[in-house]
Design a protein around this motif. Structure first.
Motif, PDB file in Angstrom:
ATOM      1  N   MET A  49       3.468  -9.087 -10.259  1.00  0.00           N
ATOM      2  CA  MET A  49       2.232  -8.611  -9.639  1.00  0.00           C
ATOM      3  C   MET A  49       2.327  -7.105  -9.424  1.00  0.00           C
ATOM      4  N   GLY A  50       1.214  -6.424  -9.648  1.00  0.00           N
ATOM      5  CA  GLY A  50       1.125  -4.993  -9.401  1.00  0.00           C
ATOM      6  C   GLY A  50      -0.237  -4.660  -8.832  1.00  0.00           C
ATOM      7  N   ILE A  51      -0.283  -3.740  -7.875  1.00  0.00           N
ATOM      8  CA  ILE A  51      -1.553  -3.445  -7.210  1.00  0.00           C
ATOM      9  C   ILE A  51      -1.547  -2.036  -6.635  1.00  0.00           C
ATOM     10  N   ILE A  52      -2.699  -1.402  -6.682  1.00  0.00           N
ATOM     11  CA  ILE A  52      -2.950  -0.169  -5.948  1.00  0.00           C
ATOM     12  C   ILE A  52      -4.332  -0.295  -5.330  1.00  0.00           C
ATOM     13  N   SER A  53      -4.425   0.007  -4.052  1.00  0.00           N
ATOM     14  CA  SER A  53      -5.694  -0.126  -3.336  1.00  0.00           C
ATOM     15  C   SER A  53      -5.732   0.883  -2.208  1.00  0.00           C
ATOM     16  N   ALA A  54      -6.767   0.795  -1.405  1.00  0.00           N
ATOM     17  CA  ALA A  54      -6.904   1.705  -0.269  1.00  0.00           C
ATOM     18  C   ALA A  54      -5.824   1.489   0.782  1.00  0.00           C
ATOM     19  N   ILE A  55      -5.117   0.349   0.741  1.00  0.00           N
ATOM     20  CA  ILE A  55      -4.093   0.088   1.753  1.00  0.00           C
ATOM     21  C   ILE A  55      -2.673   0.177   1.199  1.00  0.00           C
ATOM     22  N   GLY A  56      -2.540   0.732   0.000  1.00  0.00           N
ATOM     23  CA  GLY A  56      -1.192   0.907  -0.506  1.00  0.00           C
ATOM     24  C   GLY A  56      -1.138   1.215  -1.984  1.00  0.00           C
ATOM     25  N   GLU A  57      -0.087   1.946  -2.386  1.00  0.00           N
ATOM     26  CA  GLU A  57       0.081   2.329  -3.783  1.00  0.00           C
ATOM     27  C   GLU A  57       0.853   1.294  -4.586  1.00  0.00           C
ATOM     28  N   ASN A  58       1.352   0.255  -3.910  1.00  0.00           N
ATOM     29  CA  ASN A  58       2.116  -0.775  -4.613  1.00  0.00           C
ATOM     30  C   ASN A  58       2.046  -2.081  -3.833  1.00  0.00           C
ATOM     31  N   LEU A  59       2.696  -3.097  -4.347  1.00  0.00           N
ATOM     32  CA  LEU A  59       2.643  -4.423  -3.733  1.00  0.00           C
ATOM     33  C   LEU A  59       3.223  -4.410  -2.330  1.00  0.00           C
ATOM     34  N   SER A  60       4.352  -3.751  -2.144  1.00  0.00           N
ATOM     35  CA  SER A  60       5.008  -3.722  -0.845  1.00  0.00           C
ATOM     36  C   SER A  60       4.131  -3.053   0.210  1.00  0.00           C
ATOM     37  N   GLN A  61       3.532  -1.926  -0.121  1.00  0.00           N
ATOM     38  CA  GLN A  61       2.680  -1.227   0.838  1.00  0.00           C
ATOM     39  C   GLN A  61       1.435  -2.036   1.179  1.00  0.00           C
ATOM     40  N   ASN A  62       0.869  -2.717   0.202  1.00  0.00           N
ATOM     41  CA  ASN A  62      -0.287  -3.569   0.475  1.00  0.00           C
ATOM     42  C   ASN A  62       0.082  -4.686   1.446  1.00  0.00           C
ATOM     43  N   HIS A  63       1.244  -5.294   1.216  1.00  0.00           N
ATOM     44  CA  HIS A  63       1.684  -6.377   2.095  1.00  0.00           C
ATOM     45  C   HIS A  63       1.902  -5.876   3.518  1.00  0.00           C
ATOM     46  N   GLU A  64       2.528  -4.722   3.653  1.00  0.00           N
ATOM     47  CA  GLU A  64       2.768  -4.161   4.975  1.00  0.00           C
ATOM     48  C   GLU A  64       1.458  -3.906   5.715  1.00  0.00           C
ATOM     49  N   SER A  65       0.464  -3.383   5.016  1.00  0.00           N
ATOM     50  CA  SER A  65      -0.825  -3.094   5.651  1.00  0.00           C
ATOM     51  C   SER A  65      -1.540  -4.372   6.070  1.00  0.00           C
ATOM     52  N   LEU A  66      -1.461  -5.411   5.259  1.00  0.00           N
ATOM     53  CA  LEU A  66      -2.072  -6.688   5.624  1.00  0.00           C
ATOM     54  C   LEU A  66      -1.444  -7.248   6.900  1.00  0.00           C
ATOM     55  N   ARG A  67      -0.140  -7.189   6.968  1.00  0.00           N
ATOM     56  CA  ARG A  67       0.571  -7.685   8.148  1.00  0.00           C
ATOM     57  C   ARG A  67       0.229  -6.878   9.401  1.00  0.00           C
ATOM     58  N   ALA A  68       0.050  -5.576   9.220  1.00  0.00           N
ATOM     59  CA  ALA A  68      -0.216  -4.702  10.362  1.00  0.00           C
ATOM     60  C   ALA A  68      -1.696  -4.653  10.733  1.00  0.00           C
ATOM     61  N   GLY A  69      -2.546  -5.268   9.924  1.00  0.00           N
ATOM     62  CA  GLY A  69      -3.981  -5.192  10.189  1.00  0.00           C
ATOM     63  C   GLY A  69      -4.510  -3.777  10.030  1.00  0.00           C
ATOM     64  N   ARG A  70      -3.954  -3.051   9.066  1.00  0.00           N
ATOM     65  CA  ARG A  70      -4.279  -1.638   8.875  1.00  0.00           C
ATOM     66  C   ARG A  70      -5.292  -1.475   7.743  1.00  0.00           C
ATOM     67  N   THR A  71      -6.490  -1.038   8.070  1.00  0.00           N
ATOM     68  CA  THR A  71      -7.538  -0.897   7.079  1.00  0.00           C
ATOM     69  C   THR A  71      -7.364   0.368   6.259  1.00  0.00           C
ATOM     70  N   GLY A  72      -7.940   0.361   5.064  1.00  0.00           N
ATOM     71  CA  GLY A  72      -7.957   1.557   4.230  1.00  0.00           C
ATOM     72  C   GLY A  72      -9.336   2.170   4.147  1.00  0.00           C
ATOM     73  N   ILE A  73     -10.278   1.626   4.885  1.00  0.00           N
ATOM     74  CA  ILE A  73     -11.662   2.095   4.826  1.00  0.00           C
ATOM     75  C   ILE A  73     -11.840   3.309   5.740  1.00  0.00           C
ATOM     76  N   GLY A  74     -12.394   4.376   5.182  1.00  0.00           N
ATOM     77  CA  GLY A  74     -12.595   5.590   5.965  1.00  0.00           C
ATOM     78  C   GLY A  74     -13.252   6.664   5.119  1.00  0.00           C
ATOM     79  N   ASP A  75     -12.992   7.920   5.475  1.00  0.00           N
ATOM     80  CA  ASP A  75     -13.582   9.039   4.740  1.00  0.00           C
ATOM     81  C   ASP A  75     -12.941   9.162   3.365  1.00  0.00           C
ATOM     82  N   ALA A  76     -13.771   9.523   2.384  1.00  0.00           N
ATOM     83  CA  ALA A  76     -13.270   9.738   1.028  1.00  0.00           C
ATOM     84  C   ALA A  76     -12.765  11.169   0.870  1.00  0.00           C
TER      85      ALA A  76
END
Length: 398
Positions: free
Chosen positions: A9-36
């Motif tokens: 699996m590979g992913i880049i999104s507003a909550i992380g540049e990789n799988l590990s960072q995405n998982h950490e943000s999900l666990r922390a309830g940390r959104t990536g939505i904000g100013d562009a």
């Protein structure tokens, strides 16, 4: 028909540049939505977006593409997630070039993320830019095919918001029918004036962070990202790390309206039923639903109605678009990965920003992180414009 296993699996999104960072943000309830920061538009300072927090120059440097021409942001995001996925699965250059390896990607905006440059090139207001062959929906796919010398079956799907879910479905079908032994599946979309202006014309963009399944929800936020999964036959996956099993899929189209779902949730109910039936389980065995959950009134109402009609008592559900925004053609793959993370780690992630949860059918979305919650089967929904509805069922691999 053999098993279809997820080995990378590979992913880049507003909550992380990789799988590990995405998982950490999900666990922390940390959104990536904000100013562009990187998206250039009159709406960049007016509306919140789920933008990937990385520049095109940094993406090029990470990928070793500093001297390459014609790479749009769509191509760069796709390349980043694709490379992580194939490295995670341990695929060699020889395996990527094997005729039994297929690649199916998805996008809605493709290279039209360069809306102004496309206009200038199309109207001969430029001398011809480096992006002349990069505007198509499949341009990112062709870049990856060329870079990794993929010789097997390739395709690019555009069915709006269900695009990458359909890429996953087609990949699984190729393996089950013996037409491929491994398939890299997923999708990508980047922020673009083309899509932002279009969604704004529909009056469904929220001026605040979206709150799917809240009584006072007022629309969605657009996001960007890319996600890819490596699906392999049981034979190819022998001895490898396996994240989950792709058990079932269903696709239906209610053809009710160009941008809305039917009140009776005809397509949604049918595709969920098909996916669960194909998985060989009963609806009561679904432990978790990653809902399409855009935050618009129509989508959330119809999806809840469909879930109630199918399940009666709706399983735990959330909308992870409250973390990433709606990533359009990438959404199905992004949320498939999040569903697999829930299975793999026995975790449930919250729907964010909810202050007054919907109480329709005496249910409410997940609002807090839950650990140590065993999940055997997860259902992931992706519903697109025109009523193109796709559901995927993933299960534990053991």
């Amino acid at each position: 028909m053999g098993r279809v296993l997820v080995t990378g699996m590979g992913i880049i999104s507003a909550i992380g540049e990789n799988l590990s960072q995405n998982h950490e943000s999900l666990r922390a309830g940390r959104t990536g939505i904000g100013d562009a920061t990187y998206f250039e538009s009159q709406y960049a300072s007016k509306l919140p977006f789920g933008e990937c927090r990385i520049s095109n120059d940094k993406l090029k440097a990470l990928l070793g593409l500093e001297d390459s021409l014609g790479y749009t942001r769509t191509c760069l995001l796709a390349s980043k997630a694709f490379e992580e996925a194939i490295q995670d699965a341990g695929l060699t250059r020889e395996q990527l070039s094997d005729a039994n390896t297929a690649f199916i990607s998805a996008s809605t905006v493709g290279g039209m993320c360069l809306t102004d440059q496309l206009y200038d090139d199309a109207n001969m207001k430029s001398s011809g830019s480096e992006y002349l062959d990069a505007y198509g929906c499949s341009a990112h796919t062709l870049r990856l095919v060329d870079r990794y010398q993929i010789s097997g079956f390739t395709d690019t799907i555009n069915t709006a918001c269900s695009s990458s879910a359909n890429a996953i479905m087609l990949g699984a079908r190729l393996i089950k029918t013996g037409r491929a032994k491994r398939v890299i599946v997923g999708g990508v979309d980047s922020l673009a004036k083309y899509t932002v202006n279009g969604f704004n014309a529909l009056k469904i963009l929220s001026e605040s962070a979206c709150k799917p399944f809240d009584e006072n929800r007022d629309g969605l936020n657009l996001g960007e990202g890319a996600a890819y999964l490596v699906l392999e036959s049981e034979e190819c996956a022998a001895g490898k790390k396996v994240y989950a099993e792709m058990l079932g899929y269903g696709n239906a189209n209610d053809a009710y309206h160009p941008s809305a779902m039917s009140d009776e949730a005809i397509g949604a109910i049918r595709c969920m039923k098909e996916a669960i039936t194909m998985a060989g389980i009963g609806s009561e065995e679904i432990d978790y639903v990653n809902a399409h959950g855009t935050g618009t009134n129509n989508n959330d109402d119809v999806e809840l109605f469909g879930l109630h009609e199918l399940f009666g008592e709706i399983p735990p559900f959330n909308s992870t678009k409250s973390f990433t925004g709606h990533t359009l053609g990438a959404a199905g793959a992004v949320e498939a990965i999040y569903s697999i993370l829930s299975i793999l780690h026995s975790e449930l992630y919250p729907s964010l920003n909810i202050t007054n949860p919907v109480r329709t059918f005496d249910t409410a979305p997940l609002m807090e992180f839950e650990a140590n919650r065993p999940i055997r089967y997860a259902l992931s929904n992706s519903f697109g414009f025109g009523g193109n509805c796709t559901s995927l069922v993933f299960g534990r691999s053991n």
